[in-house]
Design a protein around this motif. Structure first.
Motif, PDB file in Angstrom:
ATOM      1  N   ALA A 111       0.877  -1.171   0.000  1.00 35.70           N
ATOM      2  CA  ALA A 111       0.000   0.000   0.000  1.00 35.70           C
ATOM      3  C   ALA A 111       0.911   1.217   0.000  1.00 35.70           C
ATOM      4  N   MET A 112       0.444   2.294  -0.597  1.00 33.17           N
ATOM      5  CA  MET A 112       1.278   3.491  -0.644  1.00 33.17           C
ATOM      6  C   MET A 112       0.455   4.743  -0.469  1.00 33.17           C
ATOM      7  N   SER A 113       1.119   5.755   0.010  1.00 32.96           N
ATOM      8  CA  SER A 113       0.524   7.067   0.160  1.00 32.96           C
ATOM      9  C   SER A 113       1.660   8.062   0.270  1.00 32.96           C
ATOM     10  N   GLY A 114       1.291   9.308   0.376  1.00 31.75           N
ATOM     11  CA  GLY A 114       2.294  10.336   0.548  1.00 31.75           C
ATOM     12  C   GLY A 114       1.632  11.694   0.609  1.00 31.75           C
ATOM     13  N   THR A 115       2.403  12.653   1.069  1.00 28.84           N
ATOM     14  CA  THR A 115       1.881  13.997   1.167  1.00 28.84           C
ATOM     15  C   THR A 115       2.957  15.001   0.809  1.00 28.84           C
ATOM     16  N   SER A 116       2.509  16.116   0.299  1.00 18.29           N
ATOM     17  CA  SER A 116       3.401  17.239   0.006  1.00 18.29           C
ATOM     18  C   SER A 116       2.559  18.505   0.092  1.00 18.29           C
ATOM     19  N   PRO A 117       3.201  19.650   0.180  1.00  2.77           N
ATOM     20  CA  PRO A 117       2.439  20.900   0.234  1.00  2.77           C
ATOM     21  C   PRO A 117       1.725  21.229  -1.083  1.00  2.77           C
ATOM     22  N   GLY A 118       2.112  20.603  -2.170  1.00  5.33           N
ATOM     23  CA  GLY A 118       1.528  20.902  -3.475  1.00  5.33           C
ATOM     24  C   GLY A 118       0.095  20.429  -3.624  1.00  5.33           C
ATOM     25  N   ALA A 119      -0.570  20.938  -4.644  1.00  7.11           N
ATOM     26  CA  ALA A 119      -1.995  20.665  -4.863  1.00  7.11           C
ATOM     27  C   ALA A 119      -2.294  19.208  -5.200  1.00  7.11           C
ATOM     28  N   ILE A 120      -1.371  18.524  -5.879  1.00  7.24           N
ATOM     29  CA  ILE A 120      -1.656  17.138  -6.255  1.00  7.24           C
ATOM     30  C   ILE A 120      -0.925  16.128  -5.373  1.00  7.24           C
ATOM     31  N   ILE A 135       6.830  -4.182 -11.785  1.00 13.45           N
ATOM     32  CA  ILE A 135       7.812  -4.965 -12.534  1.00 13.45           C
ATOM     33  C   ILE A 135       8.559  -5.938 -11.617  1.00 13.45           C
ATOM     34  N   LEU A 136       8.596  -5.622 -10.313  1.00  7.82           N
ATOM     35  CA  LEU A 136       9.257  -6.501  -9.351  1.00  7.82           C
ATOM     36  C   LEU A 136       8.325  -7.586  -8.806  1.00  7.82           C
ATOM     37  N   GLY A 137       7.075  -7.593  -9.243  1.00  8.86           N
ATOM     38  CA  GLY A 137       6.145  -8.652  -8.854  1.00  8.86           C
ATOM     39  C   GLY A 137       5.375  -8.401  -7.578  1.00  8.86           C
ATOM     40  N   SER A 138       5.366  -7.180  -7.090  1.00  8.76           N
ATOM     41  CA  SER A 138       4.576  -6.863  -5.893  1.00  8.76           C
ATOM     42  C   SER A 138       3.093  -6.858  -6.227  1.00  8.76           C
ATOM     43  N   ALA A 139       2.289  -7.117  -5.228  1.00 11.82           N
ATOM     44  CA  ALA A 139       0.840  -6.995  -5.362  1.00 11.82           C
ATOM     45  C   ALA A 139       0.478  -5.586  -4.892  1.00 11.82           C
ATOM     46  N   VAL A 140       0.595  -4.632  -5.809  1.00 11.20           N
ATOM     47  CA  VAL A 140       0.341  -3.237  -5.465  1.00 11.20           C
ATOM     48  C   VAL A 140      -1.156  -3.038  -5.271  1.00 11.20           C
ATOM     49  N   LEU A 141      -1.540  -2.567  -4.076  1.00 14.32           N
ATOM     50  CA  LEU A 141      -2.952  -2.409  -3.767  1.00 14.32           C
ATOM     51  C   LEU A 141      -3.560  -1.256  -4.542  1.00 14.32           C
ATOM     52  N   GLY A 142      -4.781  -1.423  -4.936  1.00 12.59           N
ATOM     53  CA  GLY A 142      -5.501  -0.379  -5.646  1.00 12.59           C
ATOM     54  C   GLY A 142      -5.891   0.744  -4.710  1.00 12.59           C
ATOM     55  N   GLY A 143      -6.418   1.780  -5.305  1.00 15.69           N
ATOM     56  CA  GLY A 143      -6.791   2.954  -4.519  1.00 15.69           C
ATOM     57  C   GLY A 143      -5.636   3.926  -4.487  1.00 15.69           C
ATOM     58  N   GLU A 144      -5.973   5.165  -4.433  1.00 16.65           N
ATOM     59  CA  GLU A 144      -4.944   6.191  -4.448  1.00 16.65           C
ATOM     60  C   GLU A 144      -5.245   7.231  -3.384  1.00 16.65           C
ATOM     61  N   ALA A 145      -4.184   7.719  -2.748  1.00 14.10           N
ATOM     62  CA  ALA A 145      -4.338   8.749  -1.716  1.00 14.10           C
ATOM     63  C   ALA A 145      -3.257   9.789  -1.929  1.00 14.10           C
ATOM     64  N   TYR A 146      -3.638  10.910  -2.497  1.00 14.98           N
ATOM     65  CA  TYR A 146      -2.720  12.015  -2.736  1.00 14.98           C
ATOM     66  C   TYR A 146      -3.134  13.139  -1.803  1.00 14.98           C
ATOM     67  N   ILE A 147      -2.328  13.401  -0.823  1.00 18.24           N
ATOM     68  CA  ILE A 147      -2.725  14.313   0.239  1.00 18.24           C
ATOM     69  C   ILE A 147      -1.920  15.597   0.149  1.00 18.24           C
ATOM     70  N   SER A 148      -2.622  16.697   0.043  1.00 17.60           N
ATOM     71  CA  SER A 148      -1.991  18.010   0.074  1.00 17.60           C
ATOM     72  C   SER A 148      -1.854  18.409   1.538  1.00 17.60           C
ATOM     73  N   PHE A 149      -0.629  18.458   2.010  1.00 18.89           N
ATOM     74  CA  PHE A 149      -0.368  18.680   3.425  1.00 18.89           C
ATOM     75  C   PHE A 149      -0.582  20.136   3.813  1.00 18.89           C
ATOM     76  N   LYS A 150      -1.275  20.323   4.891  1.00 19.52           N
ATOM     77  CA  LYS A 150      -1.470  21.646   5.493  1.00 19.52           C
ATOM     78  C   LYS A 150      -0.974  21.569   6.934  1.00 19.52           C
ATOM     79  N   PRO A 151      -0.461  22.670   7.475  1.00 17.04           N
ATOM     80  CA  PRO A 151      -0.005  22.632   8.871  1.00 17.04           C
ATOM     81  C   PRO A 151      -1.103  22.085   9.791  1.00 17.04           C
ATOM     82  N   ASP A 152      -0.693  21.247  10.695  1.00 21.06           N
ATOM     83  CA  ASP A 152      -1.587  20.624  11.674  1.00 21.06           C
ATOM     84  C   ASP A 152      -2.616  19.683  11.067  1.00 21.06           C
TER      85      ASP A 152
END
Length: 162
Positions: A111-120, A135-152
């Motif tokens: 599973a993956m996620s991440g955050t940055s101050p940017g809009a996307i 390509i390495l054969g992982s079972a990458v889970l579906g769903g996407e979480a792109y989080i625009s980080f805001k203070p607090d």
């Protein structure tokens, strides 16, 4: 009645102590159900991948691979650097993928996620990460979480050490 726990290795693609992605990873693990048991695998001690080191792998690499081998699944939380994944995470993936017949990523859910101050958030970096793990054969889970980080955005209460 004994409940089965899934061992999830958490890889944070940032070495900063006060990383917003480290905070996000911590918040995610605290919100997860008790059937998931998390342990963070450090990336900072890994040397840059060099095939010449395969003959006698450094201890930090051996320890990293052993920690990953004990995991049933992975959670990767990362910032986006120059519209891609951070070098520290790519380096860890490279070490864990060699030799190919012992690739720690193969057949494991990620599973993956991440955050940055940017809009996307980390959308493009996660797309690259999906390609690499696929390509390495992982079972990458579906769903996407792109989080625009805001203070607090993530408030982490102190954990009692008693």
């Amino acid at each position: 009645m004994m409940q089965y726990q899934v061992a999830v290795a958490v890889l944070v693609g940032s070495l900063r102590t006060d990383s917003i992605n480290r905070k996000l990873a911590t918040a995610m693990t605290r919100l997860a159900p008790p059937s998931l048991r998390f342990h963070t695998v450090g990336l900072g001690a890994l040397p840059m991948y060099n095939g010449d080191l395969e003959v006698d792998r450094p201890e930090s690499v051996k320890q990293f691979v052993e920690e990953c081998e004990r995991a049933d699944a992975f959670l990767m939380v990362m910032p986006e650097f120059n519209r891609s994944l951070p070098a520290v995470l790519k380096n860890a993936i490279d070490w864990g993928s060699k030799p190919m017949d012992k690739c720690v990523w193969r057949d494991r859910p990620v599973a993956m996620s991440g955050t940055s101050p940017g809009a996307i958030g980390t959308a493009v970096g996660q797309q690259h990460l999906r390609q690499i793990l696929g390509i390495l054969g992982s079972a990458v889970l579906g769903g996407e979480a792109y989080i625009s980080f805001k203070p607090d955005l993530v408030a982490l209460p102190e954990v009692s050490r008693s």
